[in-house]
Design an enzyme around this catalytic site. Structure first.
Site, PDB file in Angstrom:
ATOM      1  N   ARG A 172       0.818  -1.222   0.000  1.00 52.03           N
ATOM      2  CA  ARG A 172       0.000   0.000   0.000  1.00 52.03           C
ATOM      3  C   ARG A 172       0.857   1.280   0.000  1.00 52.03           C
ATOM      4  O   ARG A 172       0.391   2.339   0.453  1.00 52.03           O
ATOM      5  CB  ARG A 172      -0.935   0.043   1.219  1.00 52.03           C
ATOM      6  CG  ARG A 172      -2.010  -1.039   1.238  1.00 52.03           C
ATOM      7  CD  ARG A 172      -3.000  -0.829   0.100  1.00 52.03           C
ATOM      8  NE  ARG A 172      -4.256  -1.473   0.366  1.00 52.03           N
ATOM      9  CZ  ARG A 172      -4.576  -2.727   0.018  1.00 52.03           C
ATOM     10  NH1 ARG A 172      -3.709  -3.487  -0.621  1.00 52.03           N
ATOM     11  NH2 ARG A 172      -5.764  -3.224   0.286  1.00 52.03           N
ATOM     12  N   SER A 246     -11.206  -0.578   2.641  1.00 52.28           N
ATOM     13  CA  SER A 246     -10.456  -0.695   3.900  1.00 52.28           C
ATOM     14  C   SER A 246     -10.096   0.697   4.393  1.00 52.28           C
ATOM     15  O   SER A 246      -9.437   1.447   3.681  1.00 52.28           O
ATOM     16  CB  SER A 246      -9.152  -1.456   3.683  1.00 52.28           C
ATOM     17  OG  SER A 246      -9.397  -2.728   3.161  1.00 52.28           O
ATOM     18  N   GLU A 342      -5.530   3.923   5.776  1.00 55.14           N
ATOM     19  CA  GLU A 342      -5.018   3.786   4.415  1.00 55.14           C
ATOM     20  C   GLU A 342      -5.705   4.820   3.537  1.00 55.14           C
ATOM     21  O   GLU A 342      -5.188   5.216   2.499  1.00 55.14           O
ATOM     22  CB  GLU A 342      -5.195   2.334   3.947  1.00 55.14           C
ATOM     23  CG  GLU A 342      -6.299   2.057   3.008  1.00 55.14           C
ATOM     24  CD  GLU A 342      -5.764   1.385   1.746  1.00 55.14           C
ATOM     25  OE1 GLU A 342      -6.424   0.484   1.234  1.00 55.14           O
ATOM     26  OE2 GLU A 342      -4.710   1.790   1.281  1.00 55.14           O
TER      27      GLU A 342
END
Ligand code: EPU
Length: 346
Positions: A172, A246, A342
């Site tokens: 990520r 997420s 995130e």
């Protein structure tokens, strides 16, 4: 005079003032920005960055807004890529404009017998963001496919080509989120696929979901459909319930920390990163803290997947931030682990 002619070119692009971002963020936050500009080619991106003045700043580089939480109105200029093309360059390589819809790229690959993107099916967002966030799911990551990223430097208008290595990808993460943050407008991404189909079925519940359908060796189309079904079953549809997938990243902890926790929580899921590190699912920890299906005001934790925060209707960005911070505190207290969003907070 020069400034004027630059501004005239700028006007040809789609530009709006005091513009609602409601349709540009999947969280469904009704915030506005001072200016919104969309560029549709590399040349337009170059003209645009050369026309920017101090009064246009700050800048927010926006994709589909599927990884964004607007915490209030944005007192600056939002730049969006409308560069939306796909072309097969040769046997294995496909280039996409940064505004091309990611899942349309996955679909294109499978229908052209190009493999490697199946597990990344139906991830919301656009190709430009795939190169910034290194999107990932079911054991696959965009970095495994990215070969070249074309980008216009905001300070100079110069076009750059970056290799995969130069982008410094990891879970990520990429350089576009660190030292290159807000320095480039990505205009296209070139992906290298494989002509050989080698399905990755070992992650999570893929095999179980295939078995339920009586499939042992799925075709790429079957695998894509199975991934789509798995995701649809546990992730909320932003058209119905505002969310950004997420909300937190899964934290990577030392082996010592993992072993101490595993001794206490025998059923704790984990993914080995390397000999010294394990990744612990933040969703599992949030669930263990009792947050699944709970809410603070109009911001909630999705009832089928605790990693996803949802807008229960009319939530402000501030309400979601309050929920985020309360969850972070609880996870830290219970597990001694810091979890980080995130999603981009702006
Ligand atoms: N879990 C729980 N309770 C929950 C949620 C998860 O116990 O409420 C457990 C699950 O049972 C499983 C483990 O935690 O044992 C991991 O859950 P899951 O497989 O759903 O994946 P995740 O780690 O929560 C990551 C990605 C997702 C991606 C899935 C599948 C991140 C931040 N998220 O989620 O990506 O789809 O794996 O590969 O890495 C996204 O980025 O928006 C996204 C959805």
């Amino acid at each position: 005079m020069k400034q004027n002619s630059r501004k005239q070119q700028y006007k040809k692009m789609r530009a709006y003032h005091d513009y609602s971002l409601l349709k540009h963020n999947t969280f469904g936050i009704d915030a506005r920005c001072r200016r919104f500009v969309e560029y549709e080619s590399v040349e337009e991106a170059q003209q645009l960055v050369c026309s920017l003045t101090e009064e246009d700043r700050p800048l927010l580089l926006l994709g589909a807004g599927s990884n964004l939480l607007l915490t209030g109105d944005y007192n600056g200029t939002v730049l969006h890529s409308g560069i939306s093309y796909i072309e097969q360059l040769d046997d294995e390589r496909v280039r996409c404009g940064s505004g091309y819809v990611w899942d349309d790229f996955v679909d294109f690959c499978i229908s052209h017998n190009l493999y490697g993107a199946e597990n990344l099916s139906i991830i919301p967002g656009e190709c430009g963001a795939s190169a910034v966030q290194n999107i990932g799911a079911y054991g696959a990551e965009a970095k495994d496919l990215i070969e070249d990223v074309e980008a216009v430097e905001i300070a100079t208008g110069k076009v750059h080509h970056f290799t995969n290595e130069e982008c410094q990808y990891s879970y990520r993460q990429s350089r576009f989120k660190h030292d290159w943050r807000d320095k480039f407008l990505i205009t296209s991404v070139t992906y290298r696929l494989s002509k050989t189909y080698q399905p990755q079925l070992d992650y999570g519940n893929i095999r179980a979901a295939l078995a339920q359908r009586g499939i042992d060796q799925p075709t790429a189309v079957q695998l894509r459909q199975t991934i789509i079904d798995i995701r649809n079953a546990k992730l909320p549809d932003p058209k119905e319930t505002g969310n950004a997938g997420s909300f937190f990243m899964n934290p990577i902890v030392s082996r010592a920390k993992y072993e101490a926790l595993a001794a206490e929580y025998g059923n704790m899921p984990h993914y080995t990163i390397d000999a010294g590190h394990e990744k612990i699912p933040a969703g599992w920890m949030i669930d263990q803290c009792g947050w699944k299906g709970k809410a603070l005001g109009r911001a909630g934790v999705y009832e089928k997947q605790a990693l996803v925060l949802v807008n229960l209707g009319g939530a402000t960005g501030t309400e979601v931030v309050r929920l985020c911070e309360t969850i972070q505190r609880d996870v830290k207290e219970k597990f001694g682990i810091e979890i980080h969003p995130e999603v981009n907070l702006k």
